[in-house]
Design an enzyme around this catalytic site. Structure first.
Site, PDB file in Angstrom:
ATOM      1  N   GLU A 198      20.152  69.398  54.872  1.00  0.00           N
ATOM      2  CA  GLU A 198      21.059  68.333  54.106  1.00  0.00           C
ATOM      3  C   GLU A 198      22.302  68.058  54.705  1.00  0.00           C
ATOM      4  OE1 GLU A 198      20.529  68.601  49.772  1.00  0.00           O
ATOM      5  OE2 GLU A 198      18.444  67.706  50.036  1.00  0.00           O
ATOM      6  N   GLU A 388      11.426  68.855  51.511  1.00  0.00           N
ATOM      7  CA  GLU A 388      11.653  69.185  49.996  1.00  0.00           C
ATOM      8  C   GLU A 388      11.146  68.065  49.157  1.00  0.00           C
ATOM      9  OE1 GLU A 388      15.458  70.404  48.832  1.00  0.00           O
ATOM     10  OE2 GLU A 388      15.727  71.452  50.701  1.00  0.00           O
TER      11      GLU A 388
HETATM   12  C1  BG6 Z   1      18.260  70.374  47.749  1.00  0.00           C
HETATM   13  C2  BG6 Z   1      18.687  71.721  48.658  1.00  0.00           C
HETATM   14  O1  BG6 Z   1      19.509  69.461  47.687  1.00  0.00           O
HETATM   15  O2  BG6 Z   1      18.050  70.308  46.735  1.00  0.00           O
HETATM   16  C3  BG6 Z   1      18.174  72.818  47.740  1.00  0.00           C
HETATM   17  O3  BG6 Z   1      18.421  71.801  49.771  1.00  0.00           O
HETATM   18  C4  BG6 Z   1      18.288  72.489  46.145  1.00  0.00           C
HETATM   19  O4  BG6 Z   1      18.790  74.034  48.314  1.00  0.00           O
HETATM   20  C5  BG6 Z   1      17.196  71.601  46.004  1.00  0.00           C
HETATM   21  O5  BG6 Z   1      17.728  73.726  45.717  1.00  0.00           O
HETATM   22  C6  BG6 Z   1      17.296  71.166  44.525  1.00  0.00           C
HETATM   23  O6  BG6 Z   1      18.468  71.089  44.034  1.00  0.00           O
HETATM   24  P1  BG6 Z   1      18.877  71.987  42.665  1.00  0.00           P
HETATM   25  O7  BG6 Z   1      20.279  71.560  42.333  1.00  0.00           O
HETATM   26  O8  BG6 Z   1      17.923  71.347  41.513  1.00  0.00           O
HETATM   27  O9  BG6 Z   1      18.616  73.396  43.072  1.00  0.00           O
END
Ligand code: BG6
Length: 487
Positions: A198, A388
């Site tokens: 990101e 993701e």
């Molecule tokens: C993304 C990141 O922004 O979102 C991850 O690459 C992160 O590392 C994921 O865990 C979800 O966000 P969060 O804050 O719910 O863990």
């Protein structure tokens, strides 16, 4: 639903959120080791010491530790990432469960501080290299293709404190050494790489950051980002040079934004949003040069960027092979002050009245995924990977079972959107749902914000057996994979 043959059905994890073992195997400290637990409505803080006064202080995450101070682990404080979900010791059991799930790709990251504990050493830490060898061996044993993020929200803390992190060009040199080491070490073992997780995070948050905490915020953020672009281009070139089979992708947070109203001012503001937080990064990484509107942005934020002729050459020669992104939430951009604000997952604009929001403030918007995929593929014509995507929410474990039909629903809708985008002609090669095993939330440090198809028995305070339990969504995803996208 139609998915291509040889589609990668995967899952995603990141070293600092799953491995734990923060002080084992010769690993150096990283920022999340000094990040406390937060909560749904409270971000985490960083603990550090000011050597001049010996005072212990706390600062907000996403900000730097002030110059001259050092991150410190306090005895009476709870740091969730120290143990995380203990993947470091349990990777065999985890990979076996993932193999039974049927995935054929796993996104993990290498912890830079396991390979170069301080970051600027000339020789790597063999124990760190060995650990990932064992993980990759296990993955290959089950026919799972590793997808490796080189930097996932972590660089050795020493580099942050001594050199100011990415703000300093010296860090590019250290990164180059790290990349060359892992490309040589895992030649023929890892084929798919992502450079920096990101990479647009900085731009997503900086209008919302406390300017008093970070002086020179804009100048530093843009310069820091430039160094990351250059470093990433070096990685692409080196990866190809060491093994022409290597495929390297950029990785962006795909926070889609819509204009909040049809007021032309909102339309223009939304266009500027896309240029600033999405295209600024991916134009450089996919096309190899800064786009024309960069001049407007630099002027707007009063930024004087230092770019050498060599940098320009490197950016041109180190463009990525594919485009990868995370997708969680969408937002709206507006010039109308009365719109209510959203705050979930970097989607920090106006709240969309047509969407539902999770308890953690993220708008659930599967349709936006098709929109985003079309926008990006139309612009770059590069293969896409979703690395993701998922629903972060709390689960109830009752009698050893987790009935998470809400998560099934979420993924089903996103798969439908992906399938439509594929029918539109978009080339999608992989789907890697986030936190395929529950892990530590990056923003809040909670365990309760769960994304996984596999449950981990651990709570926000660090209690629990760390046992793994397959949720209903695990069995649903297993069927999806078996039928290449169909239930
Ligand atoms: C993304 C990141 O922004 O979102 C991850 O690459 C992160 O590392 C994921 O865990 C979800 O966000 P969060 O804050 O719910 O863990």
């Amino acid at each position: 639903m139609s998915f291509p043959k040889n589609f990668y059905w995967g899952g995603a994890l990141a070293a600092n959120q799953c491995e734990g073992a923060y002080n084992e195997g010769g690993r150096g400290l990283i920022m999340s080791d000094v990040s406390t637990a937060g909560a749904k409505d409270r971000l985490r803080s960083i603990t550090y010491i000011d050597p001049a006064t010996q005072q212990i202080k706390r600062g907000p995450i996403f900000h730097k530790i002030p110059k001259g101070c050092h991150g410190i682990v306090l005895e009476d404080e709870y740091y969730p990432n120290h143990v995380a979900i203990d993947f470091y010791h349990r990777y065999k059991e985890d990979i076996r469960l993932l193999a039974e799930l049927g995935i054929n790709m796993l996104r993990i990251s290498i912890s830079w501080a396991r390979i170069f504990p301080k970051g600027d050493e000339l020789t790597p830490n063999q124990e760190g290299l060995n650990f990932y060898h064992k993980v990759f061996e296990e993955l290959h044993y089950y026919g799972i293709e590793p997808l490796v993020t080189i930097v996932h929200n972590e660089i050795p803390l020493y580099l942050e404190e001594t050199y100011g992190g990415w703000q300093n060009r010296k860090v590019i040199e250290c990164f180059d050494r790290y990349c060359e080491t892992i490309f040589k070490e895992y030649k023929g073992v890892v084929k798919y790489w992502l450079t920096i997780n990101e990479i647009n995070q900085l731009l997503l948050v900086f209008d919302f950051m406390d300017k008093n905490v970070s002086s020179g915020l804009y100048q530093n953020s843009f310069q820091q980002l430039h160094h990351q672009f250059v470093a990433s281009s070096h990685a692409v070139k080196k990866a190809h040079e060491i093994d022409p089979n290597n495929q390297v992708g950029c990785m962006l947070c795909g926070v889609t934004s819509y204009p909040f109203t049809c007021d032309p001012k909102d339309i223009e503001a939304n266009q500027h949003y896309w240029q600033k937080v999405i295209y600024y990064c991916s134009d450089v990484m996919c096309r190899g040069e800064y786009p024309y509107y960069a001049q407007r942005l630099w002027k707007q934020y009063d930024v004087q960027l230092e770019i050498s002729e060599q940098d320009k050459k490197d950016l041109k020669e180190g463009t990525v092979d594919f485009y990868s992104f995370s997708y969680y939430a969408t937002s709206c951009t507006t010039t109308h002050q009365d719109a209510s604000k959203a705050n979930g997952h970097f989607a920090l604009g106006a709240k969309n009245p047509y969407l539902d929001y999770t308890d953690w403030g993220s708008a659930t918007d599967a349709q936006g995924l098709r929109y985003f995929m079309n926008e990006i593929y139309g612009r770059y014509q590069l293969p896409l990977m979703i690395v993701e995507n998922g629903l972060g929410t709390s689960d109830q474990c009752i009698d050893g079972k987790i009935h998470d039909d809400y998560r099934i629903q979420y993924h089903k809708q996103h798969l439908q959107a992906m399938s439509k985008a594929i029918e539109d002609g978009v080339e999608l090669i992989a789907y890697n749902p986030w936190g395929i095993i529950d892990l530590i939330s990056a923003s809040t440090g909670e365990m309760a914000k769960r994304y996984g198809f596999i449950y981990v028995d651990r709570d926000n305070e660090g209690n629990g057996t760390l046992d793994r339990i397959c949720k209903d969504s695990y069995y649903w995803y297993q069927t999806i994979i078996k039928n290449n996208g169909n239930e």
